[in-house]
Write an enzyme that holds these catalytic residues in place. Structure first.
Site, PDB file in Angstrom:
ATOM      1  CE  LYS A   3       0.359   7.966 -24.476  1.00 59.72           C
ATOM      2  NZ  LYS A   3       1.589   8.656 -24.862  1.00 59.72           N
ATOM      3  CE  LYS A  44       5.049  14.832 -27.977  1.00 62.75           C
ATOM      4  NZ  LYS A  44       5.218  13.658 -27.163  1.00 62.75           N
ATOM      5  CE  LYS A  80       1.252  11.226 -32.495  1.00 65.96           C
ATOM      6  NZ  LYS A  80       1.968  10.242 -31.766  1.00 65.96           N
TER       7      LYS A  80
HETATM    8  N1  AQP Z   1      -2.269   7.868 -33.699  1.00 69.28           N
HETATM    9  C1  AQP Z   1      -1.488   6.801 -33.659  1.00 69.28           C
HETATM   10  N2  AQP Z   1      -1.576   5.824 -34.595  1.00 69.28           N
HETATM   11  C2  AQP Z   1      -0.788   4.716 -34.553  1.00 69.28           C
HETATM   12  N3  AQP Z   1       0.130   4.521 -33.570  1.00 69.28           N
HETATM   13  C3  AQP Z   1       0.250   5.472 -32.613  1.00 69.28           C
HETATM   14  N4  AQP Z   1       1.042   5.574 -31.524  1.00 69.28           N
HETATM   15  C4  AQP Z   1       0.763   6.717 -30.870  1.00 69.28           C
HETATM   16  N5  AQP Z   1      -0.201   7.383 -31.503  1.00 69.28           N
HETATM   17  C5  AQP Z   1      -0.540   6.643 -32.597  1.00 69.28           C
HETATM   18  C6  AQP Z   1       2.028   4.577 -31.140  1.00 69.28           C
HETATM   19  O1  AQP Z   1       1.914   4.356 -29.748  1.00 69.28           O
HETATM   20  C7  AQP Z   1       3.209   4.115 -29.219  1.00 69.28           C
HETATM   21  C8  AQP Z   1       3.471   4.961 -28.029  1.00 69.28           C
HETATM   22  O2  AQP Z   1       3.642   6.285 -28.311  1.00 69.28           O
HETATM   23  P1  AQP Z   1       4.209   7.232 -27.177  1.00 69.28           P
HETATM   24  O3  AQP Z   1       3.302   7.335 -26.052  1.00 69.28           O
HETATM   25  O4  AQP Z   1       5.581   6.841 -26.822  1.00 69.28           O
HETATM   26  O5  AQP Z   1       4.322   8.597 -27.869  1.00 69.28           O
HETATM   27  P2  AQP Z   1       3.576   9.207 -29.031  1.00 69.28           P
HETATM   28  O6  AQP Z   1       3.877   8.496 -30.300  1.00 69.28           O
HETATM   29  O7  AQP Z   1       3.956  10.672 -28.987  1.00 69.28           O
HETATM   30  O8  AQP Z   1       2.054   8.965 -28.653  1.00 69.28           O
HETATM   31  P3  AQP Z   1       0.972  10.020 -28.295  1.00 69.28           P
HETATM   32  O9  AQP Z   1      -0.284   9.315 -27.965  1.00 69.28           O
HETATM   33  O10 AQP Z   1       0.882  11.063 -29.369  1.00 69.28           O
HETATM   34  O11 AQP Z   1       1.542  10.639 -26.987  1.00 69.28           O
HETATM   35  P4  AQP Z   1       1.715  12.142 -26.581  1.00 69.28           P
HETATM   36  O12 AQP Z   1       0.389  12.761 -26.840  1.00 69.28           O
HETATM   37  O13 AQP Z   1       2.088  12.110 -25.166  1.00 69.28           O
HETATM   38  O14 AQP Z   1       2.786  12.711 -27.452  1.00 69.28           O
HETATM   39  C9  AQP Z   1       4.205   4.328 -30.349  1.00 69.28           C
HETATM   40  O15 AQP Z   1       4.524   3.063 -30.881  1.00 69.28           O
HETATM   41  C10 AQP Z   1       3.432   5.131 -31.330  1.00 69.28           C
HETATM   42  O16 AQP Z   1       3.885   4.923 -32.641  1.00 69.28           O
END
Ligand code: AQP
Length: 332
Positions: free
Chosen positions: A200, A115, A197
């Protein structure tokens, strides 16, 4: 919520529109766990501000994420659903835990490294201490299990280390949690760059499927999904695009990877992508219909998060009081 069953805590940041990765890696499992565990499901808005957010968008998304939890089947009669900033205990416990966490541990976190590369203009202290706040989220509720996707495993391990260290210095106080990773779909990858991965906050909208994308958009994204040139539908490390589509298909249809491979044996990529798209469209349809209904019922949504906040404050204050006592703070 008097504890008879094991307890679960999990949360998602309202940092973008929820993706299929969030659904398969987290929410889908939350729903299944509700009968066997005491569950707390949080919208972690305090985590979201580690990246710059537009206030109006954050406000809207926080409620939309909550409605998507409910629409996916999280039942507020069974589980505590709440907004992180509604329980100030998380920030208070986070301070105590930060005095029990080493800088070296935090600098090893891959999410921080990734990040800070992505947001070079805003490498704030919150981004660095994010895993401590996440540890506080979990430890405040004495959670036994934390259902997360594979990307969050390192953070749950740090929460375990922090809890163990605290217990070592101050005596048994905090439950040491375990990560609960789904068998299928623990790491859903981007449809455009299957080595990364699915996220969002991906600036490329074709890389991820939103839970609220309409059927045409979902189908278009799957038709454009990156695969490879050998036209063989098999999971393998050399075939990240195809493997990812197989994981998505298996997760949304509740099949094993082997069953899905057999189903598509001998088929072409065109038909395969269509089938995956259709399976996702039909898995998300009930969620989308329920989301539309909930969007018209603001009073209900407000009642859910208010009730959730009450329970969350009650439970987490119990832990905070114990922690304060152990470290030598005078009771109020
Ligand atoms: N690609 C993924 N595959 C499986 N699990 C996923 N999670 C996120 N992306 C995947 C799971 O969703 C939960 C919430 O995640 P978060 O929003 O707290 O943060 P993150 O992991 O950083 O998710 P994003 O979508 O990638 O958010 P941004 O883009 O804002 O950083 C967690 O349980 C995560 O494992």
């Amino acid at each position: 919520m008097e504890q008879t069953k094991k307890r679960i805590f999990s949360g998602i940041q309202p940092s973008g529109d929820l993706s299929l990765g969030n659904y398969i890696g987290a929410i889908k499992n939350w729903v299944n766990l509700q009968d066997d565990y005491e569950c707390l499901y949080c919208i972690v808005d305090m985590h979201a501000i580690t990246v710059r957010q537009t206030p109006a968008d954050l406000r809207r998304r926080t409620l939309e994420v909550l409605m998507q939890y409910l629409a996916a089947g999280v039942d507020p009669e069974k589980s505590c659903v709440f907004i992180q900033s509604h329980a100030s205990t998380h920030a208070e416990l986070s301070w105590v835990l930060s005095c029990n966490t080493q800088m070296g541990e935090l600098s090893r976190m891959t999410q921080f490294k990734e990040k800070s590369k992505k947001h070079e203009d805003n490498i704030n202290a919150g981004l660095f201490t994010y895993p401590i706040l996440m540890a506080a989220d979990i430890l405040a509720y004495q959670a036994d299990l934390v259902p997360v996707g594979h990307d969050q495993l390192q953070h749950v391990e740090l929460a375990r280390d922090i809890a163990n260290r605290f217990n070592h210095f101050y005596g048994d106080t905090l439950t040491v949690p375990e990560a609960y990773i789904p068998k299928v779909g623990k790491r859903i990858m981007s449809l455009q760059t299957p080595e990364m991965k699915m996220s969002k906050s991906d600036p490329n909208p074709n890389g991820f499927v939103r839970l609220l994308d309409d059927p045409d958009t979902i189908m278009r994204k799957f038709k454009r999904a990156v695969t490879d040139s050998d036209n063989v539908i098999k999971a393998s490390p050399e075939k990240p695009g195809v493997t990812n589509l197989l994981s998505i298909y298996s997760a949304v249809t509740n099949k094993t990877m082997e069953e899905s491979e057999r189903e598509f044996d001998g088929k072409g990529y065109g038909d395969f992508k269509l089938a995956v798209g259709e399976a996702v469209v039909s898995a998300l349809k009930p969620l989308q219909t329920e989301f539309d209904r909930l969007s018209k019922d603001k009073a209900y949504v407000e009642a859910v998060y208010k009730k959730g906040a009450e329970m969350a404050n009650y439970l987490s204050n119990r832990t905070l009081r114990k922690v304060y006592k152990k470290i030598g703070f005078i009771a109020k």
